[in-house]
Design an enzyme around this catalytic site. Structure first.
Site, PDB file in Angstrom:
ATOM      1  N   HIS A 531       0.937  -1.031   0.130  1.00  0.00           N
ATOM      2  CA  HIS A 531      -0.133   0.134   0.105  1.00  0.00           C
ATOM      3  C   HIS A 531       0.836   1.215   0.037  1.00  0.00           C
ATOM      4  O   HIS A 531       0.783   2.080   0.904  1.00  0.00           O
ATOM      5  CB  HIS A 531      -0.756  -0.141   1.136  1.00  0.00           C
ATOM      6  CG  HIS A 531      -1.759  -1.342   1.145  1.00  0.00           C
ATOM      7  ND1 HIS A 531      -2.598  -1.688   2.281  1.00  0.00           N
ATOM      8  CD2 HIS A 531      -2.399  -2.057   0.037  1.00  0.00           C
ATOM      9  CE1 HIS A 531      -3.173  -2.837   1.954  1.00  0.00           C
ATOM     10  NE2 HIS A 531      -2.853  -3.021   0.363  1.00  0.00           N
TER      11      HIS A 531
HETATM   12  C1  LIG Z   1       0.349  -7.727  -5.094  1.00  0.00           C
HETATM   13  C2  LIG Z   1      -0.386  -6.425  -4.759  1.00  0.00           C
HETATM   14  C3  LIG Z   1      -1.666  -6.849  -3.971  1.00  0.00           C
HETATM   15  C4  LIG Z   1      -2.671  -5.859  -3.822  1.00  0.00           C
HETATM   16  N1  LIG Z   1      -3.798  -5.946  -2.998  1.00  0.00           N
HETATM   17  C5  LIG Z   1      -4.596  -5.162  -2.818  1.00  0.00           C
HETATM   18  C6  LIG Z   1      -6.119  -5.345  -2.595  1.00  0.00           C
HETATM   19  O1  LIG Z   1      -6.624  -6.827  -2.373  1.00  0.00           O
HETATM   20  N2  LIG Z   1      -6.918  -4.518  -2.269  1.00  0.00           N
HETATM   21  C7  LIG Z   1      -6.564  -3.131  -2.540  1.00  0.00           C
HETATM   22  O2  LIG Z   1      -7.345  -2.456  -2.126  1.00  0.00           O
HETATM   23  N3  LIG Z   1      -5.202  -2.858  -2.663  1.00  0.00           N
HETATM   24  C8  LIG Z   1      -4.391  -3.766  -3.121  1.00  0.00           C
HETATM   25  N4  LIG Z   1      -3.325  -3.177  -3.282  1.00  0.00           N
HETATM   26  C9  LIG Z   1      -2.736  -2.081  -3.541  1.00  0.00           C
HETATM   27  C10 LIG Z   1      -3.431  -1.060  -4.850  1.00  0.00           C
HETATM   28  O3  LIG Z   1      -3.677  -2.407  -5.784  1.00  0.00           O
HETATM   29  C11 LIG Z   1      -2.704  -0.152  -5.154  1.00  0.00           C
HETATM   30  O4  LIG Z   1      -2.606   0.864  -4.036  1.00  0.00           O
HETATM   31  C12 LIG Z   1      -3.203   0.776  -6.507  1.00  0.00           C
HETATM   32  O5  LIG Z   1      -3.345  -0.234  -7.268  1.00  0.00           O
HETATM   33  C13 LIG Z   1      -2.202   1.961  -6.531  1.00  0.00           C
HETATM   34  O6  LIG Z   1      -2.810   2.543  -7.550  1.00  0.00           O
HETATM   35  P1  LIG Z   1      -1.911   3.837  -8.437  1.00  0.00           P
HETATM   36  O7  LIG Z   1      -2.833   4.099  -9.564  1.00  0.00           O
HETATM   37  O8  LIG Z   1      -1.703   4.833  -7.417  1.00  0.00           O
HETATM   38  O9  LIG Z   1      -0.713   3.103  -9.052  1.00  0.00           O
HETATM   39  P2  LIG Z   1      -0.602   1.795  -9.973  1.00  0.00           P
HETATM   40  O10 LIG Z   1      -1.926   1.095 -10.156  1.00  0.00           O
HETATM   41  O11 LIG Z   1       0.678   1.281  -9.678  1.00  0.00           O
HETATM   42  O12 LIG Z   1      -0.403   2.704 -11.601  1.00  0.00           O
HETATM   43  C14 LIG Z   1       0.875   3.153 -11.948  1.00  0.00           C
HETATM   44  C15 LIG Z   1       0.728   3.028 -13.293  1.00  0.00           C
HETATM   45  O13 LIG Z   1       1.695   3.954 -14.142  1.00  0.00           O
HETATM   46  C16 LIG Z   1       2.594   3.372 -14.833  1.00  0.00           C
HETATM   47  N5  LIG Z   1       4.034   3.890 -14.861  1.00  0.00           N
HETATM   48  C17 LIG Z   1       4.862   4.121 -13.956  1.00  0.00           C
HETATM   49  N6  LIG Z   1       5.976   4.802 -14.607  1.00  0.00           N
HETATM   50  C18 LIG Z   1       5.414   5.111 -15.735  1.00  0.00           C
HETATM   51  C19 LIG Z   1       6.090   5.940 -16.544  1.00  0.00           C
HETATM   52  N7  LIG Z   1       7.137   6.540 -16.757  1.00  0.00           N
HETATM   53  N8  LIG Z   1       5.201   6.080 -18.113  1.00  0.00           N
HETATM   54  C20 LIG Z   1       4.280   5.403 -18.424  1.00  0.00           C
HETATM   55  N9  LIG Z   1       3.657   4.610 -17.455  1.00  0.00           N
HETATM   56  C21 LIG Z   1       4.274   4.329 -16.241  1.00  0.00           C
HETATM   57  C22 LIG Z   1       2.793   1.744 -14.258  1.00  0.00           C
HETATM   58  O14 LIG Z   1       3.233   0.767 -15.076  1.00  0.00           O
HETATM   59  C23 LIG Z   1       1.257   1.536 -13.540  1.00  0.00           C
HETATM   60  O15 LIG Z   1       0.558   0.926 -14.523  1.00  0.00           O
HETATM   61  C24 LIG Z   1      -2.319  -4.267  -3.833  1.00  0.00           C
HETATM   62  C25 LIG Z   1      -1.124  -4.181  -4.696  1.00  0.00           C
HETATM   63  C26 LIG Z   1      -0.193  -5.291  -5.075  1.00  0.00           C
HETATM   64  C27 LIG Z   1       0.872  -4.722  -5.684  1.00  0.00           C
END
Ligand SMILES: Cc1cc2nc3c(=O)[nH]c(=O)nc-3n(C[C@H](O)[C@H](O)[C@H](O)COP(=O)(O)OP(=O)(O)OC[C@H]3O[C@@H](n4cnc5c(N)ncnc54)[C@H](O)[C@@H]3O)c2cc1C
Length: 596
Positions: A531
C-alpha cells in the site's frame, strides 16, 4: 522435482510453473511492436502518465467530454487474460507485469536484505495484480486529511465518489444506501465460490466476541467475508471497468501501452507543463514528444510518480542537483513514503478435512467448470475471502478505528523425503493458512528518490519499516491475538486447525510465541502490505512538505497534477485500491470543473 513434491497434484505444479511463463511470453510478444498509435509531435488536451488504478479512471472520466482529446500512456503492456481468474492471482507476481521494485537493504527490516515491492506494470496497474479486496477504510482516516487542511477531503466529501464508481452486486449490502450504490462502472461483490475455511474463520472470530460487519459500512471492527472488485467470477481491474468498455467507441480517447514517459516538459520561465517526452519500452532509442493543450496528469503510482516529477525538475533541490537535473521547483517530492507493514510467519496447519488440495482429476474438472461457467474453486480466492479487523491494545479502545487487519493467505507445504517444500498454487488449493497481521495505522515514514537522471533505472526506496517502535508494538499485539486467542478457539480445535509452532529458521534462537520471537519475525521476514503511498502528498499552503494543493495541482507549476496513491497525506487503515479509485473520481470532477 515437481513429481517428487506432489505426485497427486502434478497439474497444480504445472499451473504454478506454466502460468507465470505464459504471462511473460505474452508481454514479450506484445512489446515487440512499436507504438504505431502515437506519433512524435501530436497534440492532446490531456496527457495521463500511467494507466494504473488511478490513470484508467481519470482517462475514462475526462474522455466523457467528447471535445477533449485524451491520451493515456502506460509503460507496461496489455492486461493478460489469465489475471481475470481470481484463483490465479499469485501467478502474476514477479512476472513482467510487475515492476518488482527492490528496497534498499537495512538491518532493521527485511533481514538486512532488499525486499521486493510488487507493483503493476501493465494497463490497469496495481488493480491487475492485487488481491481485489474492496476496502475503503475508516471515516476517521479521511477526516484526518481534512483536519490537516485539505478542504473537500473529509469522509462526507469523499463518500459520494466511492459510490460513484460502485456497482454493488450483493443486494443485502447494497441495500444500505447511505454507504453503497449500484449502477457504477466498478463491480464490487462477494466471490461466487465460497471457501469452506473462510466461514470457519468468521466463526472463530465470533467465538471471541467479534461480530460480522460490512467493513465499508458504518462499523469496521469485526470479522467479514470480503467483497472483491470482480464480476461473475472475473477480476475487474480499472482497465476492465473504466477503459475497455470505451476504448474502441470513444474516438477522443487514445490508450498506448509499452511506452514510458521519461520526462514532463515544463517551460522553466512560465513554470507551465506543456507535454511529455516518451520512449518505447522495448527499444528505448525510439523516442518522441507529445503536447498537452490543457494539462499533464501524472498517475504513475507512489513509487514512480516521484521519479517522473524529479526527472522533470520538480523535487528536493539537493537531490536534483546531485543527480544533475535542473531544478524548476524545489518541493519535497518522494518524502513521506508510507506503507502497511506485515510479516508472513503465523501459520496454521489444517486437519485432513479442512485441507483443499485437489487431485489431478479434480483440478481438471475445476478448470473446465471455470472455463464454462466462471464458477467453482477457480472463481474464489480461498481463505483470503475472510478477514478480521481488530484493535490492538495501542489503539483507542473507545472508538471504532481498528489498527490491525488480518489477511489470510492460503499456503501449500508438502513434506517429502527432501524436506518441506512450499510452493504457490491457485489460491483455493491449500493445506495451511497464513494469518498475516498487518499494521494498518503505521507511523514509520520512508522515502523514495532517484539514482540519477536515467529514467530507466528503478527508484531508490527506503521504507524505514518499524523505525517507529509503535508499529512493532502493534504488530506484536496482532501476533499474540492470533497465537493466544484465535488458536485456542473451540471452532479451530474441533476441526484440528492448529498453530504451526516450528520457529522460522532466522528466528529459531528465540523462543516461539514470545514477544521477542514476533519482533524477530517482523525484522527478519518483513513483508510489505503493498500500500505504498504519500510520496507527493497534498497539503495546505502552511505545510512546507506538501507537493500538491488540495486540488492535486503541483505547487508552483501550472497545468500539472498528480493523481494516484502518492497524494495521500496520511495512510488510513484500509487497502488502497478503492481509495485510489475514489481519489481519481474526485480529481476528474475537479478537472472538469476547472476547464468547463
Ligand atoms: C500484489 C498487490 C496486492 C494488492 N492487494 C490489494 C487489495 O487486495 N486491495 C486493495 O485495495 N489494494 C491492494 N493493493 C494495492 C493497490 O492495488 C494499489 O494501491 C493501487 O493499485 C495503486 O494505484 P495507483 O494508481 O496509485 O498506482 P498503479 O496502479 O501502480 O499505477 C501506476 C501505473 O503507472 C505506470 N507507470 C509508471 N511509471 C510510468 C512511466 N514513466 N510512464 C508510463 N507509465 C508509467 C505503471 O506501469 C502503472 O501501470 C495491492 C497491490 C499489489 C501490488
Amino acid at each position: 522435482m515437481v513429481s517428487v513434491a506432489c505426485p497427486a497434484t502434478v497439474l497444480l505444479c504445472y499451473l504454478a510453473w506454466h502460468l507465470p511463463k505464459l504471462i511473460d511470453q505474452q508481454q514479450e510478444i506484445g512489446s515487440l511492436f512499436p507504438p504505431f498509435r502515437i506519433f512524435d509531435g501530436e497534440r492532446y488536451d490531456f496527457i495521463i502518465v500511467g494507466g494504473g488504478s488511478a490513470g484508467c479512471v481519470v482517462a475514462s472520466r475526462l474522455s466523457e467530454i467528447s471535445d477533449w482529446k485524451v491520451l493515456l500512456l502506460e509503460a507496461g503492456g496489455e492486461e493478460p487474460p489469465q489475471v481475470d481468474v481470481p484463483a490465479y492471482t499469485p501467478f502474476s507476481w514477479e512476472t513482467s507485469v510487475d515492476w518488482q521494485f527492490q528496497t534498499e537493504p537495512h538491518e532493521g527490516y527485511c533481514g538486512g536484505k532488499s525486499c521486493t515491492w510488487n507493483a503493476g506494470k501493465v494497463l490497469g496497474g496495481g488493480s491487475v495484480l492485487n488481491g481485489m479486496i474492496y476496502n475503503r477504510g475508516n471515516a476517521r482516516s479521511y477526516d484526518a486529511w481534512k483536519k490537516l487542511g485539505n478542504d473537500g477531503w473529509g469522509f462526507e466529501d469523499v463518500l459520494p465518489y466511492f459510490k460513484k464508481s460502485e456497482n454493488n452486486g450483493d443486494p443485502p449490502i447494497a441495500a444500505n444506501s447511505r454507504y453503497h450504490a449500484v449502477g457504477g462502472l466498478l463491480n464490487v461483490q462477494r466471490l461466487p465460490y465460497q471457501d469452506k475455511n473462510a466461514q470457519l474463520i468468521v466463526e472463530a472470530f465470533r467465538e471471541l466476541g467479534y461480530t460480522s460487519v460490512d467493513i465499508n459500512g458504518g462499523t469496521q471492527t469485526g470479522v467479514t467475508l470480503l467483497q472483491f472488485t470482480q464480476k461473475d467470477g472475473s477480476r475487474m481491474s480499472t482497465n476492465r471497468a473504466f477503459i475497455e468498455p470505451f476504448r474502441d467507441g470513444r474516438k477522443n480517447l487514445k490508450v498506448v501501452t509499452n511506452v514510458r514517459v521519461t520526462k514532463v516538459l515544463i517551460d522553466p520561465n512560465k513554470k507551465t507543463a506543456y507535454g511529455v517526452e516518451y520512449a518505447w519500452e522495448k527499444h528505448r532509442h525510439i523516442r518522441g514528444k507529445v503536447y498537452a493543450n490543457k494539462e499533464v496528469i501524472v498517475s504513475s503510482g507512489a513509487l514512480k510518480s516521484p521519479q517522473v516529477l524529479m526527472l522533470s525538475g520538480i523535487g528536493p533541490r539537493s537531490i536534483l542537483s546531485a543527480a544533475g537535473i535542473d531544478v524548476i521547483e524545489d518541493l519535497q517530492v518522494g518524502q513521506n513514503l508510507q506503507d502497511h507493514v506485515s510479516m508472513p510467519g503465523i501459520v496454521f496447519k489444517l486437519g485432513e478435512k479442512q485441507q483443499t488440495l485437489s487431485s489431478n482429476q479434480k483440478v481438471l474438472r475445476d478448470i473446465l467448470e471455470y472455463a464454462r461457467h466462471h464458477k467453482g474453486p477457480l472463481s474464489g480466492t480461498g481463505s483470503l475471502e475472510a478477514s478480521g479487523y481488530i484493535k490492538s491494545r495501542y489503539a483507542d479502545q473507545a472508538i471504532d478505528y481498528p489498527d490491525i487487519e488480518y489477511t489470510l493467505l492460503p499456503q501449500v507445504v508438502i513434506n517429502t523425503s527432501l524436506g518441506e517444500i512450499r510452493f504457490t498454487t491457485p489460491f483455493p488449493e491449500y493445506n495451511r493458512i497464513m494469518f498475516k497481521p498487518t499494521v494498518m495505522l503505521a507511523k514509520s515514514i520512508g522515502y523514495v528518490t532517484v539514482q540519477n537522471k536515467d529514467p530507466f533505472l528503478q527508484p531508490i526506496i527506503v521504507p524505514n519499516c518499524f523505525a517507529n517502535i509503535k508499529d512493532l508494538n502493534a504488530f506484536i499485539d496482532g501476533c499474540n491475538f492470533v497465537a493466544k486467542n484465535l488458536s485456542n478457539t473451540k471452532v479451530f480445535k474441533d476441526v484440528g486447525v492448529s498453530l504451526d509452532t516450528t520457529p522460522l529458521p532466522n528466528c529459531c534462537h528465540v523462543e516461539f510465541g514470545t514477544n521477542d520471537y514476533w519482533a524477530c519475525l517482523a525484522r527478519k521476514y518483513t513483508y510489505t502490505g503493498f500500500h505504498y503511498s504519500g510520496t507527493c502528498k497534498m497539503g495546505p499552503d502552511s505545510d512546507l512538505a506538501a507537493v500538491l494543493d488540495a486540488q492535486l495541482r503541483v505547487r508552483g507549476v501550472q497545468h500539472l497534477r498528480v493523481i494516484d496513491a502518492s497524494i495521500i497525506p496520511t495512510l488510513g487503515n484500509s487497502n488502497t485500491n478503492a481509495p485510489v479509485i475514489m481519489i481519481a473520481e474526485k480529481a476528474s470532477d475537479m478537472i472538469k470543473e476547472a476547464w468547463k
